[in-house]
Design an enzyme around this catalytic site. Structure first.
Site, PDB file in Angstrom:
ATOM      1  N   CYS A  42      26.602  48.639  40.508  1.00  0.00           N
ATOM      2  CA  CYS A  42      27.297  47.361  40.553  1.00  0.00           C
ATOM      3  C   CYS A  42      28.807  47.595  40.609  1.00  0.00           C
ATOM      4  O   CYS A  42      29.312  48.585  40.072  1.00  0.00           O
ATOM      5  CB  CYS A  42      26.938  46.533  39.319  1.00  0.00           C
ATOM      6  SG  CYS A  42      27.695  44.876  39.309  1.00  0.00           S
ATOM      7  N   ARG A  46      33.317  47.531  34.382  1.00  0.00           N
ATOM      8  CA  ARG A  46      32.904  48.142  33.118  1.00  0.00           C
ATOM      9  C   ARG A  46      31.840  49.209  33.296  1.00  0.00           C
ATOM     10  O   ARG A  46      31.374  49.797  32.313  1.00  0.00           O
ATOM     11  CB  ARG A  46      32.373  47.049  32.184  1.00  0.00           C
ATOM     12  CG  ARG A  46      33.378  45.956  31.854  1.00  0.00           C
ATOM     13  CD  ARG A  46      32.710  44.771  31.197  1.00  0.00           C
ATOM     14  NE  ARG A  46      31.751  44.121  32.092  1.00  0.00           N
ATOM     15  CZ  ARG A  46      30.960  43.115  31.753  1.00  0.00           C
ATOM     16  NH1 ARG A  46      31.012  42.645  30.501  1.00  0.00           N
ATOM     17  NH2 ARG A  46      30.139  42.580  32.624  1.00  0.00           N
TER      18      ARG A  46
END
Length: 210
Positions: A42, A46
Site C-alpha cells: 500500500c 506508515r
C-alpha cells in the site's frame, strides 16, 4: 527557504552511516541490483517496505499503490511484475496489506471520495464477494480489518493469474507468491495466505498456456 533542507540533511547522515558500516556499499550497489523479493504494498506512508523487513537498498524491488491492488488492466503494476520476474529473476513476490487501510475502509461505505473511487472499486468488488461474512461483523474496525485480509487473498490470486508468472513457472524458474499483512499498531508482519509456487495451485479457469 528550502523546505527540503531537513530531508537533504537526513539523507547525508543516512549515507554516511551506511558507508561507515560498508565503505564500498554504494559502489557495489551502483553496478547492479539483484533483489530476491518483489514487494507489492500500500502507498500508506506508515508502511515503509524496506524498514519493515529490515532490508537495505537493492534487496527489495517495490511497487506501491492504494490498498495494494493487482489489477489486470494496470500497466504500471504489470510492468513492474514483468520486469521483476523476467529480468531481475526475483524468487518471491510479497503482497502486503495493512490493518486500518483507508482505501479498504472507503470500499465499505456508500460514499464518493473523488477520482480514487475508480481505484477503490477494485476493493469494493472484494467486499461484495464476501458480503455475508463481512456484514456479520458488527464492529466497524474489525470489519475493515477483515476486508484488509480478504483483499490480500484476492490480490495474491490476481498475481498468480498473470501470464508472466505462469510462464516463469513453466520455464522452471523458482517463484513463490506470499500474502502478508502488517499491523501499524505493533509493527509486526504476518503471512495470512498459503504460498503459491506452481501453476497447479491456480484455479483452472485462470491457467493460461503460451
Amino acid at each position: 527557504m528550502n523546505d527540503l533542507n531537513n530531508l537533504f540533511q537526513n539523507n547525508q547522515h543516512w549515507a554516511e552511516a551506511i558507508k561507515a558500516e560498508d565503505p564500498a556499499f554504494f559502489e557495489k550497489l551502483a553496478k547492479q541490483q539483484e533483489p530476491e523479493y518483489l514487494w507489492i504494498g500500500c502507498a500508506d506512508s506508515r508502511v515503509p517496505a524496506n524498514e519493515i523487513v529490515g532490508l537495505l537498498p537493492g534487496d527489495l524491488f517495490v511497487h506501491r499503490n492504494i490498498a495494494n491492488c493487482v489489477v489486470h488492466t494496470d500497466l504500471n503494476c504489470l510492468s513492474v511484475i514483468f520486469y521483476a520476474v523476467q529480468v531481475l529473476k526475483v524468487k518471491h513476490i510479497i503482497v502486503c496489506g495493512h490493518y486500518g487501510c483507508g482505501g479498504v475502509q472507503a470500499a465499505t461505505v456508500n460514499q464518493q471520495f473523488g477520482l480514487v473511487d475508480h481505484w477503490v472499486r477494485n476493493v469494493r468488488d472484494v467486499y461484495s464477494q464476501h458480503l455475508e461474512e463481512l456484514q456479520s461483523i458488527t464492529d466497524d474496525k474489525q470489519r475493515v480489518d477483515r476486508l484488509c485480509e480478504l483483499n490480500v487473498h484476492q490480490q495474491v490470486n490476481h498475481v498468480s493469474y498473470i501470464p508472466a508468472i505462469q510462464n516463469a513457472w513453466a520455464s522452471g524458474q523458482p517463484l513463490a507468491i506470499h500474502g502478508c499483512i502488517y499491523g501499524i499498531k505493533d509493527g509486526l508482519l504476518k503471512q495470512i495466505t498459503d504460498t503459491i509456487s506452481c501453476i497447479d495451485q491456480v484455479a483452472e479457469e485462470y491457467q493460461v498456456t503460451s
